[in-house]
Write a protein that holds these residues in place. Sequence first.
Motif, PDB file in Angstrom:
ATOM      1  N   ARG A 195      22.625  -4.783 -38.486  1.00 15.38           N
ATOM      2  CA  ARG A 195      22.580  -5.473 -39.892  1.00 15.38           C
ATOM      3  C   ARG A 195      21.032  -5.873 -40.325  1.00 15.38           C
ATOM      4  O   ARG A 195      20.110  -5.792 -39.384  1.00 15.38           O
ATOM      5  CB  ARG A 195      23.279  -6.803 -39.843  1.00 15.38           C
ATOM      6  N   ARG A 241      17.750 -11.883 -41.304  1.00 13.31           N
ATOM      7  CA  ARG A 241      17.993 -12.967 -41.971  1.00 13.31           C
ATOM      8  C   ARG A 241      16.637 -13.484 -42.586  1.00 13.31           C
ATOM      9  O   ARG A 241      15.719 -13.291 -41.804  1.00 13.31           O
ATOM     10  CB  ARG A 241      18.686 -13.934 -41.155  1.00 13.31           C
ATOM     11  N   THR A 242      16.777 -14.087 -43.711  1.00 12.04           N
ATOM     12  CA  THR A 242      15.824 -14.896 -43.995  1.00 12.04           C
ATOM     13  C   THR A 242      15.367 -16.131 -43.074  1.00 12.04           C
ATOM     14  O   THR A 242      16.381 -16.471 -42.348  1.00 12.04           O
ATOM     15  CB  THR A 242      15.641 -15.327 -45.495  1.00 12.04           C
ATOM     16  N   TYR A 243      14.144 -16.847 -43.109  1.00 10.99           N
ATOM     17  CA  TYR A 243      14.084 -18.132 -42.363  1.00 10.99           C
ATOM     18  C   TYR A 243      15.167 -18.923 -42.907  1.00 10.99           C
ATOM     19  O   TYR A 243      15.766 -19.874 -42.154  1.00 10.99           O
ATOM     20  CB  TYR A 243      12.828 -18.509 -42.668  1.00 10.99           C
ATOM     21  N   GLU A 288      18.096 -18.591 -44.076  1.00  9.25           N
ATOM     22  CA  GLU A 288      19.409 -18.266 -43.524  1.00  9.25           C
ATOM     23  C   GLU A 288      19.442 -18.520 -41.929  1.00  9.25           C
ATOM     24  O   GLU A 288      20.427 -19.245 -41.593  1.00  9.25           O
ATOM     25  CB  GLU A 288      19.633 -16.931 -43.771  1.00  9.25           C
ATOM     26  N   TRP A 289      18.531 -18.345 -41.217  1.00 11.21           N
ATOM     27  CA  TRP A 289      18.386 -18.716 -39.898  1.00 11.21           C
ATOM     28  C   TRP A 289      18.561 -20.186 -39.726  1.00 11.21           C
ATOM     29  O   TRP A 289      19.443 -20.639 -38.799  1.00 11.21           O
ATOM     30  CB  TRP A 289      17.025 -18.346 -39.361  1.00 11.21           C
ATOM     31  N   ALA A 342      22.010 -21.481 -40.361  1.00 10.26           N
ATOM     32  CA  ALA A 342      22.861 -21.303 -39.316  1.00 10.26           C
ATOM     33  C   ALA A 342      22.813 -21.879 -38.190  1.00 10.26           C
ATOM     34  O   ALA A 342      23.594 -22.239 -37.290  1.00 10.26           O
ATOM     35  CB  ALA A 342      22.902 -19.739 -39.077  1.00 10.26           C
TER      36      ALA A 342
END
Length: 90
Positions: free
Chosen positions: A71, A74-76, A78-79, A82
């Motif tokens: 995949r 992720r952006t920072y 998004e991380w 999450a």
Amino acid sequence: MSEAPRRLGGRQLVQQPELTDTAEARLRTRELLLAWGLEEAQAQGMLAGTAFARAGGNAVVTEDVPELLGRAARTYREWAVAHRGAFEAV
């Protein structure tokens, strides 16, 4: 620092000013790392990694993440969203 981590978990995160890359700053950083319980080799590794990044070593974009994870990276933001639990007060 982006706004995302500042809002996570209701905690205010404070961005520290970046230390200049001087021998004195590296020595202070090494002393802090050792005071936090890191071993000498770990502290030296962190300092070497920081020097590598400062010299532009992280500027190379590869396809390693998509190939390994199957995949996109992720952006920072998004991380951080999450993993918001890691930013919550204990």
